[in-house]
Enzyme design. Structure first.
Site, PDB file in Angstrom:
ATOM      1  N   ASN A   7     -81.527  96.871  51.489  1.00  0.00           N
ATOM      2  CA  ASN A   7     -81.493  96.084  52.525  1.00  0.00           C
ATOM      3  C   ASN A   7     -80.186  95.379  52.796  1.00  0.00           C
ATOM      4  O   ASN A   7     -80.010  94.210  52.457  1.00  0.00           O
ATOM      5  CB  ASN A   7     -82.878  94.951  52.467  1.00  0.00           C
ATOM      6  CG  ASN A   7     -82.955  94.071  53.737  1.00  0.00           C
ATOM      7  OD1 ASN A   7     -82.064  94.022  54.818  1.00  0.00           O
ATOM      8  ND2 ASN A   7     -84.032  93.342  53.748  1.00  0.00           N
ATOM      9  N   ARG A  73     -83.706  99.721  55.028  1.00  0.00           N
ATOM     10  CA  ARG A  73     -83.843  99.026  56.067  1.00  0.00           C
ATOM     11  C   ARG A  73     -82.836  99.144  57.205  1.00  0.00           C
ATOM     12  O   ARG A  73     -81.593  98.804  56.886  1.00  0.00           O
ATOM     13  CB  ARG A  73     -83.979  97.708  55.952  1.00  0.00           C
ATOM     14  CG  ARG A  73     -84.310  96.702  57.275  1.00  0.00           C
ATOM     15  CD  ARG A  73     -84.274  95.206  56.938  1.00  0.00           C
ATOM     16  NE  ARG A  73     -84.352  94.326  58.175  1.00  0.00           N
ATOM     17  CZ  ARG A  73     -83.618  93.430  58.580  1.00  0.00           C
ATOM     18  NH1 ARG A  73     -82.422  93.075  57.871  1.00  0.00           N
ATOM     19  NH2 ARG A  73     -83.440  92.911  59.690  1.00  0.00           N
ATOM     20  N   HIS A 162     -87.486  92.360  63.384  1.00  0.00           N
ATOM     21  CA  HIS A 162     -88.209  91.941  62.403  1.00  0.00           C
ATOM     22  C   HIS A 162     -89.488  92.745  62.260  1.00  0.00           C
ATOM     23  O   HIS A 162     -90.747  92.002  61.770  1.00  0.00           O
ATOM     24  CB  HIS A 162     -88.701  90.366  62.577  1.00  0.00           C
ATOM     25  CG  HIS A 162     -87.369  89.437  62.589  1.00  0.00           C
ATOM     26  ND1 HIS A 162     -87.229  88.473  63.445  1.00  0.00           N
ATOM     27  CD2 HIS A 162     -86.217  89.369  61.680  1.00  0.00           C
ATOM     28  CE1 HIS A 162     -86.034  87.643  63.114  1.00  0.00           C
ATOM     29  NE2 HIS A 162     -85.568  88.450  62.003  1.00  0.00           N
ATOM     30  N   ARG A 221     -77.602  81.467  66.117  1.00  0.00           N
ATOM     31  CA  ARG A 221     -77.689  82.160  67.405  1.00  0.00           C
ATOM     32  C   ARG A 221     -78.448  81.210  68.665  1.00  0.00           C
ATOM     33  O   ARG A 221     -79.382  80.411  68.087  1.00  0.00           O
ATOM     34  CB  ARG A 221     -78.689  83.389  67.634  1.00  0.00           C
ATOM     35  CG  ARG A 221     -78.324  84.575  66.437  1.00  0.00           C
ATOM     36  CD  ARG A 221     -79.154  85.722  66.630  1.00  0.00           C
ATOM     37  NE  ARG A 221     -78.486  86.647  65.563  1.00  0.00           N
ATOM     38  CZ  ARG A 221     -79.318  87.128  64.511  1.00  0.00           C
ATOM     39  NH1 ARG A 221     -80.767  86.852  64.578  1.00  0.00           N
ATOM     40  NH2 ARG A 221     -78.991  87.792  63.763  1.00  0.00           N
ATOM     41  N   GLY A 309     -88.497  82.943  55.914  1.00  0.00           N
ATOM     42  CA  GLY A 309     -88.057  81.874  54.651  1.00  0.00           C
ATOM     43  C   GLY A 309     -88.288  80.377  55.221  1.00  0.00           C
ATOM     44  O   GLY A 309     -88.952  79.682  54.390  1.00  0.00           O
ATOM     45  N   GLU A 363     -90.677  92.474  52.854  1.00  0.00           N
ATOM     46  CA  GLU A 363     -90.096  93.706  53.914  1.00  0.00           C
ATOM     47  C   GLU A 363     -89.830  95.009  52.755  1.00  0.00           C
ATOM     48  O   GLU A 363     -90.223  96.004  53.205  1.00  0.00           O
ATOM     49  CB  GLU A 363     -88.609  93.391  54.319  1.00  0.00           C
ATOM     50  CG  GLU A 363     -88.988  92.540  55.774  1.00  0.00           C
ATOM     51  CD  GLU A 363     -87.501  92.129  56.520  1.00  0.00           C
ATOM     52  OE1 GLU A 363     -87.465  92.280  57.465  1.00  0.00           O
ATOM     53  OE2 GLU A 363     -86.494  91.667  55.601  1.00  0.00           O
TER      54      GLU A 363
END
Length: 381
Positions: A7, A73, A162, A221, A309, A363
């Site tokens: 990942n 991923r 996601h 962001r 998280g 994931e």
């Protein structure tokens, strides 16, 4: 099957060696770790070589429990990939071609695929795409209201992200609630954050768009903003690269509170620091607005799910979000919200219209299982 899951991010490489035959997911983790490198180095050849040397040594120490396949991923699959695929030269070229849509992630994936092929020659490799789960979003929700020629000339549509985490959270939530087809609003909140409307187990809308910039207030962001702000910044002399840096790396919680770490922001908010309170309130309010809208999209939600998280670990953030959702008849049980325990759990009051869940993100398990399932399919035999 023993699957090595890779990942890659812009400043680290996470890896898990998973035994997909294990009945207990935790027992199936044979090795795991994260290799970090300075942000300015990102996934340079030297950094990747050092990372893979560490991974190879860790897997060699397991003796006969070596990887049998490698699952990657990949953040952006564009309109080309809607399911996991076995990696070929053509697939690598397609992933590389989508790099403008995920410039920090797709090139890192290509580099990892190449490095893994050199370290474990002959092992099958599979790409699992973050965008694939959202390919079920209907056109009226996925398309932007721009001229037809622009829509056809450029890959402009809502892709969503996601998806690997959200799909696994839905599976775990459905199992926990004992429902066969889940209707839910799933909030994956970490440094990157998104919320997805899930109807009958399928994604029907999501807050991130063509890129991961759209939607919620995130670590660095901006999330949703008036597009004219971009023009304003450019009229002020900012180049396209500088605008990209401002909106993706210098905005969000970092711009509001001076840090992108929700743990630090939460602690500062509890101390009464105005900037931290503002950042927390803005992030919670934005998410609550999306949840309220997506409850209409879903119709009859079986659950509101927090994962990621921050979603899993910040009781303060969850409380701030759900405090806005009184009109949906949702409320949190303070004791359950503050409790720390493994696995999926309910944190809402008994009289809530539908349960609020915390579901751990996994994931790596999703990627490992998808890799094993694809390679076990008859046409792969």
């Amino acid at each position: 099957m023993r699957v090595l899951v890779l990942n890659p991010g812009s400043s680290s490489l996470k890896y898990h060696l998973r035994d997909t035959a294990a009945t207990n997911p935790a027992a199936g983790i044979l090795a795991s770790g994260q290799v970090n490198w300075p942000p300015q180095e990102r996934s340079t050849p030297g950094s990747l070589q050092a990372a893979f040397e560490e991974i190879v040594q860790n897997t060699k120490s397991l003796g006969s429990l070596h990887p049998e396949a490698i699952g990657h991923r990949v953040v952006h699959g564009g309109q080309r990939f809607s399911t996991p695929v076995r990696i070929t030269e053509d697939v690598i070229a397609d992933i590389e071609g989508l790099s403008p849509l995920a410039p920090l992630h797709n090139p890192a994936s290509v580099a990892c695929i190449d490095a893994a092929g050199k370290c474990w020659p002959g092992l099958p490799q599979v790409a699992v795409f973050d965008t694939a789960f959202h390919r079920s979003i209907p056109v009226f929700a996925a398309r932007y209201a721009i001229p037809e020629d622009a829509y056809l000339d450029y890959p402009v549509r809502r892709y969503g992200f996601h998806g690997i985490s959200v799909e696994m959270a839905c599976r775990d939530a459905a199992q926990f609630l004992d429902v066969s087809s889940l209707n839910a609003i799933v909030a994956h909140v970490g440094n990157g954050a998104s919320v997805t409307a899930v109807r009958n187990g399928l994604s029907v809308d999501t807050s991130m768009g063509m890129t991961p910039l759209e939607g919620l207030v995130m670590g660095t962001r901006s999330g949703d903003l008036d597009p004219s702000i971009v023009l304003l910044l450019q009229h002020g002399g900012a180049t396209a690269e500088e605008v990209d840096d401002i909106l993706n790396h210098r905005s969000g919680l970092l711009a509001l509170a001076g840090t992108a770490d929700m743990r630090e922001i939460g602690a500062a908010a509890l101390r009464g620091e105005p900037a931290a309170i503002l950042a927390l309130d803005m992030a919670a309010y934005r998410l609550a607005k999306y949840i309220a809208a997506y409850s209409m999209v879903v119709g009859r939600p079986d659950a509101l799910v927090f994962t990621g998280g921050v979603g899993e670990n910040s009781a303060l953030f969850r409380d701030k979000v759900v405090a806005w959702l009184g009109p949906l008849a949702l409320g949190l049980n303070e004791r359950l919200n503050m409790a720390v325990q493994e696995g999926a759990r309910i944190i809402s009051t008994k009289d809530s219209a539908f349960p609020v869940l915390v579901v751990p993100s996994d994931e790596e398990r999703a990627i490992a299982e998808s890799t094993a399932a694809l390679l076990a399919a008859p046409n792969e035999g």
